[in-house]
Scaffold this active site. Structure first.
Site, PDB file in Angstrom:
ATOM      1  N   GLU A   1      -3.646  35.197 -46.934  1.00  0.00           N
ATOM      2  CA  GLU A   1      -2.329  34.573 -46.829  1.00  0.00           C
ATOM      3  C   GLU A   1      -2.487  33.134 -46.340  1.00  0.00           C
ATOM      4  OE1 GLU A   1       0.508  36.313 -44.103  1.00  0.00           O
ATOM      5  OE2 GLU A   1       2.175  35.421 -45.167  1.00  0.00           O
TER       6      GLU A   1
ATOM      7  N   GLY B   1      -3.261  36.883 -35.038  1.00  0.00           N
ATOM      8  CA  GLY B   1      -3.456  38.092 -34.247  1.00  0.00           C
ATOM      9  C   GLY B   1      -3.799  39.257 -35.152  1.00  0.00           C
TER      10      GLY B   1
ATOM     11  N   MET C   1      -3.126  40.763 -39.644  1.00  0.00           N
ATOM     12  CA  MET C   1      -2.640  40.476 -40.998  1.00  0.00           C
ATOM     13  C   MET C   1      -2.389  41.785 -41.733  1.00  0.00           C
ATOM     14  SD  MET C   1      -1.921  38.303 -43.380  1.00  0.00           S
ATOM     15  CE  MET C   1      -1.370  38.862 -44.981  1.00  0.00           C
ATOM     16  N   GLU C   2      -1.211  41.854 -42.374  1.00  0.00           N
ATOM     17  CA  GLU C   2      -0.697  43.120 -42.902  1.00  0.00           C
ATOM     18  C   GLU C   2      -1.206  43.499 -44.289  1.00  0.00           C
ATOM     19  OE1 GLU C   2       0.994  40.292 -42.411  1.00  0.00           O
ATOM     20  OE2 GLU C   2       2.455  39.909 -44.003  1.00  0.00           O
ATOM     21  N   ASN C   3      -2.474  43.311 -44.590  1.00  0.00           N
ATOM     22  CA  ASN C   3      -2.987  43.736 -45.896  1.00  0.00           C
ATOM     23  C   ASN C   3      -2.639  45.208 -46.120  1.00  0.00           C
ATOM     24  OD1 ASN C   3      -4.547  41.189 -45.994  1.00  0.00           O
ATOM     25  ND2 ASN C   3      -5.681  42.181 -44.352  1.00  0.00           N
TER      26      ASN C   3
ATOM     27  N   HIS D   1       4.326  45.429 -35.542  1.00  0.00           N
ATOM     28  CA  HIS D   1       4.744  44.349 -36.442  1.00  0.00           C
ATOM     29  C   HIS D   1       4.043  44.494 -37.804  1.00  0.00           C
ATOM     30  CE1 HIS D   1       5.682  40.021 -37.420  1.00  0.00           C
ATOM     31  NE2 HIS D   1       4.590  40.175 -38.151  1.00  0.00           N
ATOM     32  N   GLU D   2       2.728  44.689 -37.767  1.00  0.00           N
ATOM     33  CA  GLU D   2       1.979  44.784 -39.038  1.00  0.00           C
ATOM     34  C   GLU D   2       2.382  46.021 -39.823  1.00  0.00           C
ATOM     35  OE1 GLU D   2       0.550  42.152 -39.764  1.00  0.00           O
ATOM     36  OE2 GLU D   2       0.533  41.344 -37.728  1.00  0.00           O
TER      37      GLU D   2
ATOM     38  N   GLU E   1       8.672  37.725 -41.925  1.00  0.00           N
ATOM     39  CA  GLU E   1       8.173  37.734 -40.549  1.00  0.00           C
ATOM     40  C   GLU E   1       9.236  38.145 -39.544  1.00  0.00           C
ATOM     41  OE1 GLU E   1       5.331  37.937 -40.074  1.00  0.00           O
ATOM     42  OE2 GLU E   1       4.308  36.947 -41.715  1.00  0.00           O
TER      43      GLU E   1
HETATM   44 ZN   LIG Z   1       3.847  39.237 -39.877  1.00  0.00          ZN
END
Ligand SMILES: [Zn+2]
Length: 871
Positions: free
Chosen positions: A151, A283, A285-287, A319-320, A342
């Site tokens: 990203e 912090g 990453m939502e892969n 969050h992720e 986000e």
């Molecule tokens: Zn995010």
């Protein structure tokens, strides 16, 4: 994606999460790929030995040619292309290829292509990135690993692809790695075969994904299963680190289950891997199915982790995982809706974390971020959250506290207004309508509007499409009638342009001894509202759910503050403290009044309220405390925070709430470092000594701060010991503690030594700023971080991901206009003026001007207050 830390000063925040810019020019024509030729499936094959500096690969992309065009483009940046071939309904097509702007790969056929299905095949070679971008290499303990961070637009430097979020297609990844290595990607492998010392792993075909959510990790990795999920799950670590997976294994299932309950549908992918990455800038990453984390966030020693670290892991993980539905299952059509991606994940993540682990009080803690966003929004250099993306230089520059925390607060405000169940129905309808595809923000508003029967879009637009934060003023008219009015909030001396919002104002008031609430939609400049009976007082922001500043007559403010817990909930008390700081900035509260006002809140029984007061001290120190004023400030800090520490004690009690364990280190730090409290310093020294002797025997929540306080009076031998411990640490959090403590030695010679170590020691790039940051907390050394940055700019530039360079401007943050001027000059010199720097610098310069103005306006009153003998 999310920042590594939430409760951090602006500087670190900006370094951890990209901050904002306000694109002003219209989008350059043709900056997005065309849609006449689109991919429908892509197979990627990489021969990737992490032990080497480079790799080779091939892609096979199935295309749908929709119109008879003879040229089309995809992305491939800085990749050495050896062959490009195209096959269509009429057989092979001779194509030429060439590089275009921003990593475009242009493919040209001799004649228009007949519409239909084609196959594009490309063979290529490339070097691994070494700055934590794209497909990159990391060496840990002598072993080489590969990780990815794509990203926003860095998949294109790993392999050729249609690298924009709207091209959401299934991918199939095959990797060939050395036999001793293993590989992890978004899906489980369908085959894993070894031949001639090489391992070939074929991963299952993914659900439709945008390129930025693909992920790969390879090397001598270790795995720890996560039982109790609705799909197979694992924590993935580098060699030797799997013993630290316990906390993630324990806390992930309840968080995922809370999300599945809210969304009313199971986790959307086949498996879930949480991957700890040693060199990583965000912090996490939502892969999809393969979430990557900074190792310091994910890997906690079960006995040695502090309450703060455990809370951060839950918050970031939530969050992720919220992104798996919101962002991954349904993806923004284009980067102009990055903020929605986000802010929704932050809002949903805090909700899920609060349900799974209420002891962390994430929904109270999130108010700190809201305050930070409102501070940014008080300035003219702020921007509207939603704006056309006009520059492709740094797509993540707009992922700042506005995109995350303002958006989160606005969503929460609307949820309160329409009711949580209507809001949820709208969210579920939106997901059902767009699953596996793309959507724009208006799709969500329309769904929520329909579910709630209210004009949600009308409210959202005023908060999203115009900059700034409203100030809502409430005045009594007579008896039951009150007048509400709104204007744009601004710091003193600034005249903002007239702006009007549609604001769901949540009033809380007392009438006839009963406390009531009522939400009023304020649409014009002012409105008169009749409440149920004569009111004793009105609080204009019930539950602190509104994204606005508020002001009431002084007598009302005193009545609210004086009513304490009877009148205000925890969130309202935390909000009151933040709002008071804004009134100070606006010139509506004097400096001495502000300091006096903090005192009762510091005695609040709720740790989160005291924590808000501790946060307020940071601002007071930055704006007002000079070296001459330090001793008197120390007295104020002791008077303000001493009683709170006395109440909770310096020793952890076995059964104490997490909130108490979270507060204690904050109190110790301020009382020790700024309050010079001898008892606190003595206690810290004892804890530090005990920790050095046997880490297992100390309270993990205060070890970090004990090491920092011990360092304040530390000598050369202790410095060397801390450095040795840092280099030998096997637990990422231990390493972080010693690293941070190195920034707290105060003898001039050790300050120099620490800065040399920060610039040239054996540190990972994301660790370079920790020591200067610590040194900058000394009033006498507050200019050092900026000097460190300018003196080491070239070394920094060589190490960090290029997109983070614009945030080097934040080193000039503070109260010094001279430094801001120097920084403006520094960052306009060509070697330092990366695209977007001017916008970051404008934000920093305005914040510095505000701070300097506050100092000259209120400095006298503050100094007089501090010098007053204690009552
Ligand atoms: Zn995010």
């Amino acid at each position: 994606m999310i920042a590594a830390m939430r409760r951090v000063p602006a500087l670190l925040f900006a370094l951890a999460v990209p901050a904002s810019a306000a694109p002003s020019a219209p989008a350059p024509a043709g900056h997005r790929l065309g849609t006449d030729v689109v991919p429908v499936f892509e197979a990627v094959r990489l021969t990737a030995d992490a032990g080497k500096p480079d790799y080779t690969g091939s892609v096979r992309i199935e295309l749908d040619v929709r119109k008879p065009v003879s040229a089309f483009a995809l992305h491939a940046r800085d990749i050495e292309i050896s062959t490009v071939s195209l096959t269509g309904p009429d057989g092979a097509v001779e194509v030429r290829h060439g590089s275009g702007e921003r990593g475009r790969l242009d493919v040209t056929a001799p004649a228009p292509l007949r519409p239909g299905r084609y196959v594009l095949e490309i063979e290529f070679a490339n070097e691994y990135d070494t700055q934590a971008t794209g497909l990159y290499k990391v060496v840990v303990g002598g072993d080489s690993y590969l990780f990815t961070q794509f990203e926003a637009d860095d998949a294109r430097q790993a392999f050729p692809c249609w690298d924009e979020p709207a091209f959401k297609i299934p991918y199939e990844l095959t990797v060939v790695v050395p036999e001793a290595h293993v590989a992890v990607s978004n899906t489980p492998p369908v085959s894993d075969t070894v031949k001639d010392g090489q391992r070939t792993v074929v991963f299952g075909r993914t659900k439709p994904l945008p390129s930025y959510l693909l992920a790969l990790a390879a090397g001598p990795l270790e795995f720890v299963p996560i039982p109790g999920l609705s799909v197979p799950g694992r924590v993935v670590t580098v060699k030797g680190a799997s013993a630290l997976a316990g906390e993630a294994v324990r806390t992930t299932p309840p968080v995922l289950a809370a999300l599945e309950r809210y969304f009313g549908r199971p986790y959307p992918y086949d498996k879930l891997d949480l991957i700890a990455v040693p060199e990583f800038w965000p912090g996490a990453m939502e892969n999809a199915g393969a979430v990557t984390f900074r190792d310091t966030v994910l890997l906690l020693d079960a006995r040695g982790a502090s309450a703060e670290q455990r809370r951060l892991l839950v918050e970031i993980n939530a969050h992720e995982l919220a992104h798996m539905w919101f962002g991954d299952l349904v993806t923004m059509d284009w980067w102009d809706d990055l903020w929605l991606n986000e802010s929704f994940a932050s809002w949903m993540g805090d909700k899920a974390a609060a349900e799974a682990f209420p002891e962390f009080q994430t929904e109270v803690a999130s108010l700190e971020g809201t305050q930070r966003a409102m501070n940014t929004d008080a300035r003219l250099s702020t921007r509207a959250i939603r704006q056309p993306v006009s520059s492709l230089d740094n797509l993540l520059q707009s992922a700042d506290e506005l995109a995350y925390q303002k958006g989160q607060a606005v969503l929460a405000m609307v949820e309160t207004w329409v009711g949580p169940e209507s809001f949820r129905r709208g969210v579920l309808d939106y997901l059902a309508a767009h699953e596996w595809g793309n959507a724009v923000a208006a799709d969500l508003w329309n769904a929520v509007s329909k579910a709630a029967g209210k004009d949600v879009a009308g409210v959202m637009e005023t908060f999203l499409d115009q900059p700034g934060v409203p100030l809502v003023t409430v005045d009594a008219v007579d008896g039951a009638r009150v007048r509400l009015s709104q204007r744009r909030f601004a710091n003193q001396g600034v005249t903002p342009p007239a702006t009007a919002w549609r604001i769901p104002v949540a009033l809380k008031y007392e009438t006839g001894g009963a406390i009531r609430t009522r939400v009023v939609l304020l649409t014009g400049p002012s409105d008169t509202v009749t409440l149920e009976g004569p009111v004793a007082w009105v609080h204009p922001n019930a539950e602190q759910r509104g994204y606005y500043r508020w002001s009431v007559p002084t007598a009302t403010q005193r009545a609210i503050a004086g009513g304490g817990q009877r009148v205000m909930t925890v969130r309202e008390r935390v909000g009151f403290v933040g709002n008071a700081a804004a009134l100070l900035d606006a010139g509506a509260l004097r400096g001495d009044e502000y300091l006096e006002l903090l005192l009762p809140f510091a005695r609040d029984p709720e740790p989160e309220v005291v924590s808000a007061v501790v946060g307020a001290l940071g601002k007071v120190k930055r704006a007002f405390v000079t070296p001459e004023l330090e001793p008197t400030f120390a007295g104020y800090v002791r008077r303000l925070l001493g009683p709170a520490l006395e109440r909770i004690g310096m020793e952890r009690r076995a059964d104490e709430p997490e909130a108490v364990s979270l507060l204690r280190p904050q109190l110790l730090l301020w009382l020790g470092r700024d309050g010079h409290d001898p008892a606190v310093l003595a206690r810290a020294n004892a804890v530090a000594a005990a920790y050095l002797a046997d880490p297992a025997k100390t309270d993990a929540s205060i070890v970090g701060v004990a090491l920092q306080l011990r360092a304040l009076s530390g000598d050369r031998a202790l410095f060397d010991e801390f450095r040795r411990r840092l280099e030998a640490a096997t637990v990422p959090a231990d390493r972080e503690r010693f690293l941070s403590a190195l920034g707290y030695f105060r003898s001039p010679e050790l300050v120099e030594e620490a800065l040399r170590f920060a610039a040239a020691g054996p540190l990972r790039p994301q660790e370079m700023f920790e020591i200067p940051q610590g040194i900058g907390t000394s009033v006498a050394e507050e200019a050092r971080p900026y000097r460190f940055m300018t003196e080491n700019y070239d070394a920094i530039r060589a190490k960090i991901p290029p997109m983070f360079l614009v945030f080097m401007t934040h080193f000039a943050t503070g109260c010094s206009e001279d430094r801001a001027r120097d920084a403006s000059a520094f960052f306009s010199e060509p070697p330092h003026a990366v695209p977007g720097t001017d916008k970051e610098m404008a934000k920093v310069a305005e914040a510095v001007r505000d701070c300097a103005a506050l100092r000259s306006r209120e400095g006298g009153a503050v100094a007089a207050y501090l010098r007053r003998p204690a009552p």
